[in-house]
Every structure is written in structure tokens, then in C-alpha cells.
Design a protein around this motif. Sequence first.
Motif, PDB file in Angstrom:
ATOM      1  N   GLU A  19      65.602  69.375  -3.133  1.00  0.00           N
ATOM      2  CA  GLU A  19      64.995  67.982  -3.641  1.00  0.00           C
ATOM      3  C   GLU A  19      63.674  67.899  -3.075  1.00  0.00           C
ATOM      4  O   GLU A  19      62.731  67.431  -3.716  1.00  0.00           O
ATOM      5  CB  GLU A  19      65.984  66.822  -3.093  1.00  0.00           C
ATOM      6  N   ARG A  20      63.436  68.264  -1.736  1.00  0.00           N
ATOM      7  CA  ARG A  20      62.173  68.382  -1.268  1.00  0.00           C
ATOM      8  C   ARG A  20      61.217  69.158  -1.875  1.00  0.00           C
ATOM      9  O   ARG A  20      60.203  69.056  -2.126  1.00  0.00           O
ATOM     10  CB  ARG A  20      62.434  68.831   0.323  1.00  0.00           C
ATOM     11  N   ALA A  21      61.785  70.431  -2.300  1.00  0.00           N
ATOM     12  CA  ALA A  21      60.877  71.382  -3.085  1.00  0.00           C
ATOM     13  C   ALA A  21      60.658  70.811  -4.424  1.00  0.00           C
ATOM     14  O   ALA A  21      59.287  70.716  -4.984  1.00  0.00           O
ATOM     15  CB  ALA A  21      61.610  72.672  -3.433  1.00  0.00           C
ATOM     16  N   ASP A  22      61.277  70.037  -5.319  1.00  0.00           N
ATOM     17  CA  ASP A  22      60.875  69.314  -6.299  1.00  0.00           C
ATOM     18  C   ASP A  22      60.067  68.210  -6.080  1.00  0.00           C
ATOM     19  O   ASP A  22      59.026  67.989  -6.793  1.00  0.00           O
ATOM     20  CB  ASP A  22      62.351  68.711  -6.958  1.00  0.00           C
ATOM     21  N   ARG A  23      60.202  67.532  -5.171  1.00  0.00           N
ATOM     22  CA  ARG A  23      59.210  66.468  -4.715  1.00  0.00           C
ATOM     23  C   ARG A  23      57.873  67.078  -4.485  1.00  0.00           C
ATOM     24  O   ARG A  23      56.912  66.790  -4.886  1.00  0.00           O
ATOM     25  CB  ARG A  23      59.587  65.484  -3.383  1.00  0.00           C
ATOM     26  N   ARG A  24      57.674  68.116  -3.600  1.00  0.00           N
ATOM     27  CA  ARG A  24      56.478  68.646  -3.293  1.00  0.00           C
ATOM     28  C   ARG A  24      55.921  69.346  -4.261  1.00  0.00           C
ATOM     29  O   ARG A  24      54.530  69.531  -4.794  1.00  0.00           O
ATOM     30  CB  ARG A  24      56.760  69.865  -2.194  1.00  0.00           C
ATOM     31  N   TRP A  25      56.772  69.766  -5.531  1.00  0.00           N
ATOM     32  CA  TRP A  25      56.047  70.584  -6.822  1.00  0.00           C
ATOM     33  C   TRP A  25      55.277  69.521  -7.272  1.00  0.00           C
ATOM     34  O   TRP A  25      54.389  69.529  -8.096  1.00  0.00           O
ATOM     35  CB  TRP A  25      57.194  71.312  -7.426  1.00  0.00           C
ATOM     36  N   ASN A  26      56.056  68.300  -7.681  1.00  0.00           N
ATOM     37  CA  ASN A  26      55.584  67.200  -8.440  1.00  0.00           C
ATOM     38  C   ASN A  26      54.176  66.738  -7.795  1.00  0.00           C
ATOM     39  O   ASN A  26      53.395  66.283  -8.539  1.00  0.00           O
ATOM     40  CB  ASN A  26      56.642  65.992  -8.454  1.00  0.00           C
ATOM     41  N   GLU A  27      54.370  66.548  -6.600  1.00  0.00           N
ATOM     42  CA  GLU A  27      52.870  65.976  -5.721  1.00  0.00           C
ATOM     43  C   GLU A  27      52.087  67.021  -6.018  1.00  0.00           C
ATOM     44  O   GLU A  27      50.606  66.687  -6.106  1.00  0.00           O
ATOM     45  CB  GLU A  27      53.206  65.779  -4.357  1.00  0.00           C
ATOM     46  N   LEU A  28      52.123  68.371  -5.832  1.00  0.00           N
ATOM     47  CA  LEU A  28      51.121  69.307  -6.003  1.00  0.00           C
ATOM     48  C   LEU A  28      50.841  69.350  -7.586  1.00  0.00           C
ATOM     49  O   LEU A  28      49.492  69.563  -7.820  1.00  0.00           O
ATOM     50  CB  LEU A  28      51.837  70.872  -5.743  1.00  0.00           C
ATOM     51  N   LEU A  29      51.615  69.154  -8.365  1.00  0.00           N
ATOM     52  CA  LEU A  29      51.131  69.291  -9.886  1.00  0.00           C
ATOM     53  C   LEU A  29      50.178  67.979 -10.289  1.00  0.00           C
ATOM     54  O   LEU A  29      49.229  68.089 -10.791  1.00  0.00           O
ATOM     55  CB  LEU A  29      52.457  69.250 -10.761  1.00  0.00           C
ATOM     56  N   GLN A  30      50.506  66.856  -9.552  1.00  0.00           N
ATOM     57  CA  GLN A  30      49.604  65.646  -9.672  1.00  0.00           C
ATOM     58  C   GLN A  30      48.300  66.159  -9.185  1.00  0.00           C
ATOM     59  O   GLN A  30      47.160  65.747  -9.611  1.00  0.00           O
ATOM     60  CB  GLN A  30      50.228  64.584  -9.287  1.00  0.00           C
ATOM     61  N   GLU A  31      48.169  66.576  -7.773  1.00  0.00           N
ATOM     62  CA  GLU A  31      46.882  66.908  -7.302  1.00  0.00           C
ATOM     63  C   GLU A  31      46.250  67.845  -8.269  1.00  0.00           C
ATOM     64  O   GLU A  31      44.772  67.802  -8.292  1.00  0.00           O
ATOM     65  CB  GLU A  31      47.381  67.463  -5.789  1.00  0.00           C
ATOM     66  N   VAL A  32      46.866  68.942  -8.701  1.00  0.00           N
ATOM     67  CA  VAL A  32      46.097  69.937  -9.380  1.00  0.00           C
ATOM     68  C   VAL A  32      45.568  69.278 -10.757  1.00  0.00           C
ATOM     69  O   VAL A  32      44.714  69.728 -11.148  1.00  0.00           O
ATOM     70  CB  VAL A  32      47.107  71.299  -9.736  1.00  0.00           C
ATOM     71  N   ARG A  33      46.405  68.441 -11.517  1.00  0.00           N
ATOM     72  CA  ARG A  33      45.804  67.477 -12.550  1.00  0.00           C
ATOM     73  C   ARG A  33      44.473  67.001 -12.344  1.00  0.00           C
ATOM     74  O   ARG A  33      43.617  67.161 -13.202  1.00  0.00           O
ATOM     75  CB  ARG A  33      47.088  66.781 -13.106  1.00  0.00           C
ATOM     76  N   VAL A  34      44.251  66.369 -11.156  1.00  0.00           N
ATOM     77  CA  VAL A  34      43.355  65.776 -10.915  1.00  0.00           C
ATOM     78  C   VAL A  34      42.149  66.491 -10.632  1.00  0.00           C
ATOM     79  O   VAL A  34      40.826  66.454 -11.263  1.00  0.00           O
ATOM     80  CB  VAL A  34      43.432  64.797  -9.595  1.00  0.00           C
ATOM     81  N   ILE A  35      42.212  67.724  -9.964  1.00  0.00           N
ATOM     82  CA  ILE A  35      41.087  68.450  -9.585  1.00  0.00           C
ATOM     83  C   ILE A  35      40.900  69.403 -10.589  1.00  0.00           C
ATOM     84  O   ILE A  35      39.678  69.740 -10.988  1.00  0.00           O
ATOM     85  CB  ILE A  35      41.570  69.122  -8.433  1.00  0.00           C
ATOM     86  N   LYS A  96      62.363  77.791  -6.087  1.00  0.00           N
ATOM     87  CA  LYS A  96      61.536  76.511  -5.895  1.00  0.00           C
ATOM     88  C   LYS A  96      60.932  76.495  -4.613  1.00  0.00           C
ATOM     89  O   LYS A  96      59.414  76.142  -4.517  1.00  0.00           O
ATOM     90  CB  LYS A  96      62.321  75.222  -6.563  1.00  0.00           C
ATOM     91  N   PRO A  97      61.496  76.502  -3.544  1.00  0.00           N
ATOM     92  CA  PRO A  97      60.614  76.441  -2.269  1.00  0.00           C
ATOM     93  C   PRO A  97      59.636  77.378  -2.000  1.00  0.00           C
ATOM     94  O   PRO A  97      58.514  77.012  -1.822  1.00  0.00           O
ATOM     95  CB  PRO A  97      61.860  76.690  -1.156  1.00  0.00           C
ATOM     96  N   GLU A  98      59.899  78.697  -2.326  1.00  0.00           N
ATOM     97  CA  GLU A  98      58.936  79.815  -2.409  1.00  0.00           C
ATOM     98  C   GLU A  98      57.798  79.554  -3.252  1.00  0.00           C
ATOM     99  O   GLU A  98      56.570  79.734  -3.156  1.00  0.00           O
ATOM    100  CB  GLU A  98      59.457  81.139  -2.539  1.00  0.00           C
ATOM    101  N   THR A  99      58.288  78.935  -4.412  1.00  0.00           N
ATOM    102  CA  THR A  99      56.990  78.771  -5.393  1.00  0.00           C
ATOM    103  C   THR A  99      56.391  77.702  -4.947  1.00  0.00           C
ATOM    104  O   THR A  99      55.039  77.825  -5.242  1.00  0.00           O
ATOM    105  CB  THR A  99      57.900  78.191  -6.861  1.00  0.00           C
ATOM    106  N   VAL A 100      56.692  76.585  -4.631  1.00  0.00           N
ATOM    107  CA  VAL A 100      55.967  75.552  -4.017  1.00  0.00           C
ATOM    108  C   VAL A 100      54.891  76.187  -2.897  1.00  0.00           C
ATOM    109  O   VAL A 100      53.848  75.764  -2.792  1.00  0.00           O
ATOM    110  CB  VAL A 100      56.684  74.213  -3.384  1.00  0.00           C
ATOM    111  N   LEU A 101      55.687  76.793  -1.888  1.00  0.00           N
ATOM    112  CA  LEU A 101      54.618  77.441  -0.979  1.00  0.00           C
ATOM    113  C   LEU A 101      53.516  78.187  -1.320  1.00  0.00           C
ATOM    114  O   LEU A 101      52.400  77.900  -1.136  1.00  0.00           O
ATOM    115  CB  LEU A 101      55.664  78.405  -0.061  1.00  0.00           C
ATOM    116  N   TRP A 102      53.728  79.251  -2.489  1.00  0.00           N
ATOM    117  CA  TRP A 102      52.529  79.897  -2.873  1.00  0.00           C
ATOM    118  C   TRP A 102      51.786  79.271  -3.695  1.00  0.00           C
ATOM    119  O   TRP A 102      50.402  79.555  -3.801  1.00  0.00           O
ATOM    120  CB  TRP A 102      53.223  81.267  -3.667  1.00  0.00           C
ATOM    121  N   ALA A 103      52.243  78.379  -4.506  1.00  0.00           N
ATOM    122  CA  ALA A 103      51.445  77.464  -5.525  1.00  0.00           C
ATOM    123  C   ALA A 103      50.385  76.687  -4.656  1.00  0.00           C
ATOM    124  O   ALA A 103      49.319  76.534  -5.061  1.00  0.00           O
ATOM    125  CB  ALA A 103      52.253  76.825  -6.540  1.00  0.00           C
TER     126      ALA A 103
END
Length: 165
Positions: A19-35, A96-103
Motif C-alpha cells: 500500500e505504501r509503494a502504491d501511494r508513493r508511486w501515485n505521488e511520484l506520478l503526479q509530481e512527474v506529470r507536473v514537471i 513495486k517498492p523497488e520500482t518506486v525507489l528507482w523511479a
Amino acid sequence: MTPLGPRDTSQGRHESPEERADRRWNELLQEVRVIQTGVQILFAFLLTVVFTPRFVTLGQTDKAIYVVTVLLGAATTGALVGTVTFHRLVTGHRLKPETVLWASRLAVLGIVLLLATVASALLLILRIALHNSVVPWVVAGLVAWFVICWFALPAWILHRYSSKD
């Protein structure tokens, strides 16, 4: 008295690692969309400059700065798009946790490259517009401002509030 930090007022989230990895991925995706939107606009502008009549009148130094700026813009785009392609290529492999870390690392690299791209673009534009020796100092001042806003302030906040247990 120092203000209460977020850790002083909350028990934290009760979430599984997935769940933490999913939340962090969604947050990262939103940040990347903005930038990414800003990076795409900047890169598109940079790609058109070479086709303007004024480009042929630039000196060798300005043309070299332009080439470096375009290459930095391409590298920035690669790193930021890389966050999404990284996820797409490893989806379904329970990483997913590793993906979030590397992404996340790719996103930070993209931000550092964006800083270099903006600095290089500012150098080129201000050299052409002002034709004087103050330009490198102005660019250095702006780079310092970006470093403060993008890196130093978040690092200071992280240090200030995470060191209190």
C-alpha cells in the motif's frame, strides 16, 4: 517554542509495504506529470531555435551553448520519461517498492538535469540579450536560487523534523 512537525501530530499511516509503494508511486506520478509538462515545453522551444533566421548569426560559443542545452534537455526528458517506462517494464513482477525507489531516483536525476538545462538556456539567452560580463553572475545567482528552492530547503526541513524523535 518550535512549531510542531508532522511527526509530532500524527501516528503515521497504517499501511502495508504494498500500500505504501502504491501511494508513493501515485505521488511520484503526479509530481512527474507536473514537471514533465514544463520540460516538454522547454525542450520543444529549444528544438525550434535552430530553425530561426537568427541562429545562423550566432557565434561559435553561443552555438556550442545551444547544443549543450539541447542535449541537456534531451537527457532531462529521458530521465523523467524513464520513471514511467521503468514502471511499465517491471509491472507485474512484484517489484513495486523497488520500482518506486528507482523511479524516484530517475526523477531526482531529471530534476538535476532540468537545473542544468535551465541554467544553460539562461546563459545562452542572457548572453544574446545583454552582451555583457554580468551574465554569468546572474545565471549563477539564479542557479543558487533554484538549488535553495529545490534542494536546500527540502533537505533542511527533512533534517529539522526527522531529527526530532
